[in-house]
Design a protein around this motif. Structure first.
Motif, PDB file in Angstrom:
ATOM      1  N   ARG A   1       0.932  -1.501   0.062  1.00 50.06           N
ATOM      2  CA  ARG A   1      -0.210   0.063   0.042  1.00 50.06           C
ATOM      3  C   ARG A   1       1.064   1.379   0.007  1.00 50.06           C
ATOM      4  NH1 ARG A   1      -2.570  -1.167   4.049  1.00 50.06           N
ATOM      5  NH2 ARG A   1      -4.649  -2.883   3.543  1.00 50.06           N
TER       6      ARG A   1
ATOM      7  N   ASP B   1      -8.887  -7.737  -9.498  1.00 42.56           N
ATOM      8  CA  ASP B   1      -9.800  -6.837  -8.658  1.00 42.56           C
ATOM      9  C   ASP B   1      -9.929  -7.794  -7.132  1.00 42.56           C
ATOM     10  OD1 ASP B   1     -10.492  -4.339  -7.407  1.00 42.56           O
ATOM     11  OD2 ASP B   1     -12.074  -4.940  -7.843  1.00 42.56           O
TER      12      ASP B   1
ATOM     13  N   LYS C   1      -6.035  -5.451  -5.255  1.00 41.78           N
ATOM     14  CA  LYS C   1      -6.489  -4.813  -4.707  1.00 41.78           C
ATOM     15  C   LYS C   1      -5.845  -3.857  -4.568  1.00 41.78           C
ATOM     16  CE  LYS C   1     -10.684  -4.929  -3.397  1.00 41.78           C
ATOM     17  NZ  LYS C   1     -11.411  -2.786  -3.580  1.00 41.78           N
ATOM     18  N   VAL C   2      -5.640  -4.148  -2.884  1.00 40.04           N
ATOM     19  CA  VAL C   2      -4.384  -3.533  -2.411  1.00 40.04           C
ATOM     20  C   VAL C   2      -4.240  -2.543  -3.175  1.00 40.04           C
ATOM     21  CG1 VAL C   2      -2.729  -3.203  -0.879  1.00 40.04           C
ATOM     22  CG2 VAL C   2      -4.892  -5.359  -0.203  1.00 40.04           C
TER      23      VAL C   2
ATOM     24  N   ASP D   1      -5.779  -0.036  -5.499  1.00 39.36           N
ATOM     25  CA  ASP D   1      -6.546   0.525  -4.357  1.00 39.36           C
ATOM     26  C   ASP D   1      -5.639   2.383  -3.753  1.00 39.36           C
ATOM     27  OD1 ASP D   1      -9.538  -0.544  -4.747  1.00 39.36           O
ATOM     28  OD2 ASP D   1      -9.159  -1.198  -2.425  1.00 39.36           O
TER      29      ASP D   1
ATOM     30  N   GLN E   1      -5.306   4.270  -7.079  1.00 39.63           N
ATOM     31  CA  GLN E   1      -6.173   5.119  -7.436  1.00 39.63           C
ATOM     32  C   GLN E   1      -6.542   6.387  -6.349  1.00 39.63           C
ATOM     33  OE1 GLN E   1      -9.464   3.228  -8.174  1.00 39.63           O
ATOM     34  NE2 GLN E   1      -9.471   3.764 -10.383  1.00 39.63           N
ATOM     35  N   GLU E   2      -6.152   5.904  -5.246  1.00 42.24           N
ATOM     36  CA  GLU E   2      -6.665   7.191  -3.947  1.00 42.24           C
ATOM     37  C   GLU E   2      -5.596   8.152  -3.433  1.00 42.24           C
ATOM     38  OE1 GLU E   2      -6.929   4.289   0.086  1.00 42.24           O
ATOM     39  OE2 GLU E   2      -8.502   2.951  -1.141  1.00 42.24           O
TER      40      GLU E   2
ATOM     41  N   ARG F   1     -10.747  -5.911 -13.181  1.00 42.25           N
ATOM     42  CA  ARG F   1     -10.747  -4.666 -11.743  1.00 42.25           C
ATOM     43  C   ARG F   1     -11.703  -3.774 -12.616  1.00 42.25           C
ATOM     44  NH1 ARG F   1      -9.212  -1.448  -6.908  1.00 42.25           N
ATOM     45  NH2 ARG F   1      -9.515   0.429  -7.157  1.00 42.25           N
TER      46      ARG F   1
END
Length: 179
Positions: free
Chosen positions: A21, A40, A45-46, A49, A52-53, A71
């Motif tokens: 992350r 995804d 996915k982690v 995410d 994107q965040e 995804r």
């Protein structure tokens, strides 16, 4: 920079997800694009995410038999016919490669990019992010291959080993700036 990340789609504990992350945040905050296997789920996915965040773009390359796990909402998603085409597309879309924790698929992808570099078929920077010492055994094996003459180029020319996400990103940015 388009950064291809090879990694697991498995659900993993915090000792692996937290650094992944953190690296994803560096990709996004740096205005970079994640190029990844498109899943995804799990660690994939982690990372997606986190990128994107943090404002980064997502370019996924899934494979036909895994397309149901692709995804939704990625900036770009390509569905390859098979795993060989997937690897080829991932590498074509990338400026650099980072290897996170993973299983046999990740190991296959890691050795493929090193084989391409060994033969001068690519000059993309490659970083193995050795989270929680996960790749210690592989690192030792690569060092033995280098020391005993199995590699036609020094290991340091093929890849960089990093223990922390910031170290991995710094190596990529310096490598591409020096080009």
């Amino acid at each position: 920079m388009n950064i291809c990340v090879f990694l697991s789609a498995a659900d993993l504990d915090d000792r692996y997800t937290r650094p992944a992350r953190d690296f994803a945040g560096l990709i996004g905050k740096g205005g970079h694009t994640l190029v990844w296997g498109g899943s995804d789920s799990g660690l994939m996915k982690v990372v997606a995410d986190g990128v994107q965040e943090a404002g980064g773009r997502l370019v996924g390359v899934s494979v036909d038999f895994l397309s149901a796990k692709a995804r939704p909402g990625a900036d770009e998603m390509v569905i390859a016919r098979d795993l060989a085409e997937r690897k080829k597309l991932l590498l074509e879309k990338a400026d650099a490669v980072v290897i996170l924790v993973g299983g046999t698929g990740t190991l296959d992808e890691a050795t493929e990019i090193l084989e391409l570099k060994k033969h001068g078929r690519t000059d993309k920077p490659v970083v193995l992010l050795n989270t929680a010492g996960f790749w210690d055994g592989l690192k030792e094996q690569f060092q033995r291959m280098d020391a005993e003459g199995f590699l036609p180029r020094p290991l340091a020319e093929l890849m960089c080993f990093a223990d922390e996400p910031a170290e991995a990103m710094a190596y990529l940015e310096k490598s591409l700036a020096d080009r």
